[in-house]
Design an enzyme around this catalytic site. Structure first.
Site, PDB file in Angstrom:
ATOM      1  N   ASP A 145       0.846  -1.145   0.085  1.00 59.62           N
ATOM      2  CA  ASP A 145       0.026   0.080  -0.035  1.00 59.62           C
ATOM      3  C   ASP A 145       0.784   1.179   0.009  1.00 59.62           C
ATOM      4  OD1 ASP A 145      -2.336   1.906   0.683  1.00 59.62           O
ATOM      5  OD2 ASP A 145      -3.171  -0.270   0.950  1.00 59.62           O
TER       6      ASP A 145
ATOM      7  N   HIS B 203      -3.665   5.102   4.276  1.00 64.18           N
ATOM      8  CA  HIS B 203      -4.513   4.113   3.671  1.00 64.18           C
ATOM      9  C   HIS B 203      -4.017   2.563   4.138  1.00 64.18           C
ATOM     10  CE1 HIS B 203      -6.240   1.394   0.437  1.00 64.18           C
ATOM     11  NE2 HIS B 203      -7.358   2.344   0.723  1.00 64.18           N
TER      12      HIS B 203
ATOM     13  N   SER C 270     -11.368  -1.229  -0.420  1.00 64.57           N
ATOM     14  CA  SER C 270     -10.221  -1.078   0.250  1.00 64.57           C
ATOM     15  C   SER C 270     -10.220  -1.692   1.732  1.00 64.57           C
ATOM     16  CB  SER C 270      -9.687   0.446   0.428  1.00 64.57           C
ATOM     17  OG  SER C 270      -8.973   0.763  -0.947  1.00 64.57           O
TER      18      SER C 270
END
EC number: 3.4.21.-
Length: 976
Positions: free
Chosen positions: A311, A349, A528
Site C-alpha cells: 500500500d 490508507h 479497500s
C-alpha cells in the site's frame, strides 16, 4: 545473540542486494525487463548484443527471485525502441515483436503522430532487434515505465451524476413536503373537530356530565383510530446505542458500559473502539458480522501468520501496530529504504488496512481480526513506480510473508481496461509457485470502487487473475454497496462502509508531532477496507493449518461462504453445491466456518489445465442480434491432461469495437451457469476493443468441464461496429489423484474418499474378506471426512504446486499433526497393531512365500519395478530430445523456461499452433499463464518459426532438431 545479529545482517544484505539502489534516468535512457534462456548469464547476453547495431545495452540488476529475468538499459538516442516507452507495453520477442507493431501501424500514425516513414523505420529496427536478440537467448522484452497505481479510494461523482442525485433529492423533498402538508391539513381538521366537540360538551355539561365525559372519550378514541388508518405502517427500528455521535469520537464510560451488556463477557477485550467495530460482533443486527469472537475464545487469533499490506506505507510506531509489526517483511519501494513509514498526511490508507488485520489487543483504538498475527508494510503507492519494482514488491520476502493484502489497481472510472505487465505476471507466478516454501502466497485483491460508474472488476488484470482472491464489499445491512464492483471473478464479499456505517480503528500518528496521542479513525471504507478484513480471516485459517496452499485457501473461501439476500434473482446454482452471484461471489466470509473447515481439510491435488484451439470467428456483431460461438470440450480432451474438475475458467478474446462500453459478453457452461465476462460500461468509449484479453470466472467451480461452452457477444449500440475476431477457452482445475490416473474410468466417486486404495494395494472388499475381524481395517479408518466439505472432495495429496516435484510427496498428510483432538496418523497405529497381533509368532522382515495373503506383494513389487524401468527409459529418451532442442539458438525452447506459458511461444502467447492445443497437465514441468494472450493466425511480418517453443508432435520435434543441427554447423563454419 551476536551470531543471530550477524546472521540477520547477512540475510538483510542478501535481500537488499536484489533491490535497485540508484535512481533511474528515464529522460535519457530506456529501461527494459528481459527474460533470458534458462541458464544464460546476463553478462554473457550483454556482451553478445553489445557489438550489434542496437545501442550499447547495460545489465542493471536481476528482478528479485523471478527466474531468468533481468533489467537492462541503453541510451535513448541509440535504442531502436526508445519511443515504445510512451505507448502500449511491448512484451514479446522471438519472432512476433515486429508483427505486433505492424498491426499497430495505423494507431502509431494517428494516435502518436508518427509519419509513415518513421513507422517503417521503427518496424525495420524492431525486426532486426527481434531476430538478433532472439538468436542470442532472448525470451521476452518489456519496456519499463513509471506509472501511478491507484488506491481503492471512494470514486468522486461526475457532474452528470451529481445533477442526477440532486434531482432525486429534489423529488424526495417534494414528496416529503406533500406528505407534511397532508399531515398539517389533517391536523387542522382534527383541531376543528375537537373545538366543535368541546363546545358541544360545554353546552350539555350540566345536563349530562357523566355521559358527556364518556362520549368525549369515545370521540377521542375514534379520532385516534381515524389517524391510524391514514398513517403509514410503522417500520421496525433497530436498536442503536447512539445516533449522530455514534462515530463522532471515543465513547464515554456510560455508553461503553451499555454496549458491554450486549458483548460476550468472555472475550475480555477492553479496546475503546471495540464497541464501534460492528463487523466483528454486531449487537445491532445479529449475524451481520464476521462471526469471529468464538474463535478468539478458542485462542485462534492468527498467531504465527504474517500479512504484508502492499500500500502507501505503514506507521509501525502507531500504538495499535507496534507490537505486531514485522520489520523483516517490510520495505519502502517508493523511496528504496527499509522503513515504510508514511511521510505525508495523505498516506494513511495502508496503516488503516493493517489495523483491520492485526491491530493489537492493548486498550488502544480497536482490535484486528487476527490480533495476534504479524503485519508487514510494503510501500508502492506513494508515487509512480516501474513495473519491475512492483514485481519486486509482491515477491518481497515471500517465504516470510504469507498473505499479500492489495487494496489498489487501475483507476475505477468505468473506462480503463488495464492489466499488469509481463514482469508483474511472472512475479505472481513466482510467488504462488515458490512462496511460503512452495505452498504459494495468498493474494487478496479488492474488487474495486467503480460500481457507481458501472465499472466491472473483469476489466482489472489483478482482480481478473486466477492467482488472486477477489473480495467485494458488503454493507451493514448485508446489502450491496453502490461502489462495490460486480464481476465473474468475485470470489467472496465481506463488510465495509455503507448504510451510514464505517470500518473503524487504527490511524497514522501525527506526521510532525511525535508527542501526539495515538490516533484512531472512524470512517474507513470501500472495497479497500473489505480486502484487509478478508486477509485477516485467511490469517486465522492459516494459523490452524499452515500447510494450506494458495489453491486450498480459494477452496476454503468458496465452500465456507454464507449466502446472503437469497431472494435476489442474480443467484445461480453451480456444480460446487454453492450458489454464485456476480455481486456477492459465493457469499460473505464467515471466520468460524472457514477455520472449522480448514481444520479438517484435505489438501487438493495439483493443478492442471486444458486449453482449446483458438477459434477464429471473424464475424460482425449486429445491433441487438447476439452472436454465439461454441467450443466443445470432450472427455478425451480432459483425460489427456489428467483433469478432474474445474476451478477457474478464462476466455481469451480478440474483439474490435467502435464503442467498447456498448459490448456485453457472456459465457454459458455445460451445466447452464452463465458468467457475465464483460458488462456494459457507459463511460468506456474506447475504440481499442479487446486485445487478447483473458476474462476470468470462478462461477463454474467444480464443473466437470465436458460439454459445450457457449460464448455470446451482444452489441447494444445502434451505430456501433463490433467484430469478434477469435477466442480461446482455458479450463484450470484439479488433477485426478494417482489411483484415478492409473485406472482411468474405473473409479467411482465414492472411491475418492478412501485413502487405503493406493497404487498396487488390494481393493478394500478383498482385504476385508481376508482380514476378517482384525482391528487394523485401514479402509474404515481412513474414510472419515468433514461433513461440510463437497461430496467429491479429494483425499490428501502432495502439497499444491503448479509443477510436480519429487520432494513434495512426503508432505501429503500434514493436517493430522495439527489436530490433537483427532486420532494420530493411521500408519503408525496400523504398524503397532500388526506387531502386537503377531507377537506370539516368529517375526521376519520377509513375508511367508506360502501365504496367499502376501502373494500380491511380490506381484506389486514386480509391477512397480517394471514401471520404474519404463519411466527411466522414457526419461533418457526425453532428455536426449530436449538437449537437442535446447541447442536451438533462435529462441529459448520449451524446456528452457521454468514457467512455460502457452507452449506455442516463449512468453507472450501471441501465436497459437492448432496442432498443439490440448495443453499439458500439472504433471508436466510447466505452468500455464492465465494472463495468456492469443493471436490470429495470419503470417504478416512473421520472422522465424524457430523462435517459438518446440511442439509435442513428433514431426515438429524432428524439424526443430534438424534446424538446430544446421545452425550449429553454420556457426562452426563462421567461427572457423
Amino acid at each position: 545473540m551476536l551470531r543471530k545479529f550477524i546472521l540477520g545482517l547477512l540475510l538483510a544484505s542478501q535481500a537488499v542486494a536484489q533491490l535497485p539502489h540508484k535512481e533511474r534516468d528515464y529522460d535519457s535512457r530506456v529501461y527494459v525487463a528481459l527474460s533470458l534462456r534458462d541458464g544464460l548469464d546476463p553478462r554473457e547476453f550483454e556482451a553478445s548484443v553489445s557489438g550489434l547495431d542496437h545501442g550499447q545495452w547495460t545489465f542493471e540488476h536481476p528482478v528479485g527471485t523471478i527466474p531468468n529475468t533481468y533489467v537492462f538499459s541503453a541510451p535513448k538516442e541509440y535504442a531502436p525502441i526508445e519511443n515504445i516507452r510512451d505507448q502500449d507495453r511491448l512484451e514479446v520477442a522471438g519472432g512476433v515483436l515486429a508483427k505486433r507493431e505492424l498491426r499497430k501501424r495505423e494507431k502509431l500514425q494517428k494516435k502518436y503522430g508518427m509519419s509513415e516513414e518513421d513507422v517503417e523505420k521503427r518496424l525495420v529496427a524492431l525486426e532486426r532487434l527481434d531476430y538478433d536478440w532472439s538468436e542470442r537467448g532472448l525470451g521476452s522484452l518489456e519496456v519499463l515505465s513509471e506509472r501511478r497505481i491507484h488506491k481503492r479510494a471512494p470514486v468522486n461523482w461526475t457532474e452528470e451524476e451529481m445533477e442526477y442525485l440532486k434531482e432525486i433529492k429534489r423529488r424526495a423533498e417534494e414528496a416529503q413536503k406533500a406528505q407534511d402538508d397532508k399531515g398539517d391539513k389533517k391536523e387542522d381538521q382534527k383541531d376543528d373537530k375537537k373545538e366543535g366537540q368541546e363546545a358541544q360538551k360545554e353546552g350539555d355539561k350540566e345536563d349530562n356530565k357523566g355521559d358527556d365525559k364518556e362520549d368525549g372519550e369515545e370521540d377521542d378514541d375514534d379520532d385516534e383510530d381515524e389517524d391510524d388508518d391514514d398513517a403509514s405502517p410503522a417500520m421496525p427500528v433497530q436498536w442503536k446505542p447512539v445516533d449522530e455521535s455514534m462515530y463522532g469520537g471515543m465513547p464515554d464510560d456510560s455508553l461503553y458500559d451499555v454496549y458491554r451488556k450486549y458483548y460476550p463477557d468472555e472475550v475480555g477485550i477492553k479496546d475503546p473502539s471495540l464497541w464501534k467495530q460492528w463487523y466483528l460482533h454486531n449487537v445491532h443486527k445479529a449475524g451481520h458480522d464476521l462471526n469471529v469472537t468464538g474463535l478468539w475464545l478458542r485462542n485462534v487469533t492468527g498467531w504465527g501468520v504474517v500479512t504484508a499490506v502492499v500500500d502507501d506505507g505503514l506507521d509501525m510506531n502507531a500504538e495499535d501496530i507496534k507490537a505486531n509489526y514485522f520489520a523483516e517483511g517490510s520495505w519502502d519501494f517508493n523511496f528504496n529504504k527499509s522503513d515504510p513509514k508514511p511521510s505525508s498526511h495523505d498516506d494513511y490508507h495502508g496503516t488503516r488496512c493493517a489495523g483491520e488485520i492485526a491491530a493489537v489487543r492493548n486498550n488502544v483504538c480497536g482490535v484486528g481480526v487476527a490480533y495476534d498475527s504479524k503485519v508487514a508494510g510494503i510501500r508502492i503507492l506513494s508515487k509512480e513506480i516501474a513495473e519491475d519494482i512492483e514485481a519486486l514488491a509482491i515477491n518481497y520476502e515471500m517465504d516470510k510473508n504469507d498473505i499479500y493484502s492489495c487494496s489498489w489497481g487501475p483507476p475505477d472510472n468505468g473506462q480503463t481496461m488495464a492489466r499488469p505487465g509481463k514482469v508483474v505476471k511472472d512475479a505472481m507466478v513466482n510467488a504462488i509457485t515458490n512462496g511460503r516454501q512452495g505452498k504459494g502466497n495468498v493474494f487478496v485483491f479488492a474488487s474495486g470502487n467503480g460500481g457507481s460508474r458501472g465499472d466491472n472488476c473483469n476489466f482489472d488484470g489483478y482482480t481478473n487473475s486466477i492467482y488472486s482472491i477477489t473480495v467485494g464489499a458488503l454493507d451493514f445491512n448485508d446489502g450491496h454497496p453502490y461502489y462495490s464492483e460486480a464481476c465473474s471473478a468475485n470470489m467472496v464479499v465481506t463488510y465495509s462502509s455503507g448504510s451510514e456505517h464505517y470500518i473503524v480503528g487504527t490511524d497514522i500518528n501525527a506526521i510532525d508531532d511525535k508527542s501526539a496521542a495515538p490516533r484512531c479513525q472512524n470512517q474507513h471504507g470501500g472495497t479497500s477496507a473489505a480486502a484487509p478484513l478478508a486477509a485477516g480471516v485467511f490469517a486465522l485459517a492459516l494459523s490452524v493449518r499452515p500447510d494450506l496452499t494458495w489453491r486450498d485457501m480459494q477452496y476454503l473461501a468458496l465452500y465456507s461462504a454464507v449466502e446472503i439476500n437469497s431472494n435476489d434473482d442474480g443467484w445461480q446454482d453451480t456444480a460446487s453445491g454453492q450458489r454464485f452471484h456476480h455481486q456477492f461471489g459465493y457469499g460473505k466470509l464467515d471466520a468460524s466456518k472457514i477455520v472449522e473447515l480448514a481444520e479438517g481439510w484435505n489438501l487438493v491435488n495439483n493443478q492442471t489445465s486444458f486449453h482449446s484451439e483458438v477459434k477464429t470467428v471473424s464475424q460482425k456483431v449486429k445491433y441487438n442480434e447476439p452472436l454465439k460461438s461454441v467450443i466443445t470440450v470432450t472427455r478425451d480432451d480432459l483425460d489427456k491432461v489428467n483433469f478432474k474438475r474445474a476451478e477457474h475458467i478464462t476466455a481469451v478474446l480478440n474483439l474490435e469495437a467502435s464503442y467498447r462500453g456498448h459490448v456485453r459478453v457472456l459465457l454459458k457452461g455445460p451445466r447452464g451457469v452463465v458468467s457475465e465476462l464483460a458488462a456494459l460500461r457507459r463511460d468506456d468509449r474506447s475504440k481499442d476493443g479487446y486485445d487478447n484479453w483473458a476474462f476470468m470466472s470462478v462461477a463454474h467451480w467444480a464443473d466437470e468441464g465436458e460439454g459445450d461452452w457457449e460464448l455470446t457477444v451482444e452489441n447494444t449500440g445502434e451505430q456501433d461496429q463490433v467484430e469478434l475476431v477469435n477466442w480461446q477457452l482455458n479450463v484450470f482445475g484439479e488433477q485426478k489423484d494417482k489411483r484415478e490416473e492409473n485406472k482411468e474410468g474405473e473409479s467411482k466417486p465414492e472411491d475418492e474418499n478412501k485413502e487405503g486404495e493406493k497404487e498396487g494395494e488390494k481393493k478394500p472388499e478383498d482385504e476385508n474378506k481376508e482380514e476378517g475381524n482384525k482391528e487394523d481395517d485401514k479402509g474404515d479408518q481412513k474414510e472419515d471426512k468433514p461433513e461440510d466439505k463437497p461430496e467429491d472432495k479429494p483425499e490428501d495429496t502432495p502439497e499444491d504446486k503448479p509443477e510436480d516435484k519429487p520432494e513434495d510427496a512426503p508432505e501429503d498428510k500434514p493436517s493430522d499433526e495439527k489436530k490433537p483432538e483427532e486420532k494420530p496418523e493411521e500408519k503408525p497405529v496400523d504398524n503397532s497393531d500388526s506387531s502386537s497381533d503377531s507377537s506370539d509368532s516368529h517375526t521376519s522382515w520377509w513375508p511367508d512365500l506360502s501365504s496367499k495373503k502376501s502373494a500380491w506383494l511380490y506381484g506389486a513389487v514386480l509391477l512397480v519395478g517394471g514401471f520404474i524401468a519404463v519411466i527411466g527409459i522414457y526419461a533418457c529418451v526425453t532428455r536426449r530430445n530436449r538437449v537437442r532442442r535446447n541447442r536451438s539458438k533462435d529462441a529459448p525452447s520449451a524446456s528452457s523456461f521454468e514457467f512455460d506459458l502457452i507452449p506455442h511461444d516463449d512468453s507472450d502467447d501471441d501465436f497459437v499452433y492448432p496442432e498443439d492445443t490440448h495443453r499439458r497437465s500439472g504433471d508436466n514441468d510447466r505452468l500455464y499463464d492465465p494472463f495468456a494472450e492469443v493471436e490470429d493466425d495470419d503470417d504478416m511480418f512473421r520472422i522465424s518459426d524457430e523462435g517459438e517453443d518446440a511442439h509435442d508432435v513428433e514431426p515438429e520435434l524432428n524439424r526443430v532438431s534438424m534446424e538446430a543441427d544446421k545452425r550449429d554447423n553454420d556457426r562452426q563454419n563462421l567461427l572457423g
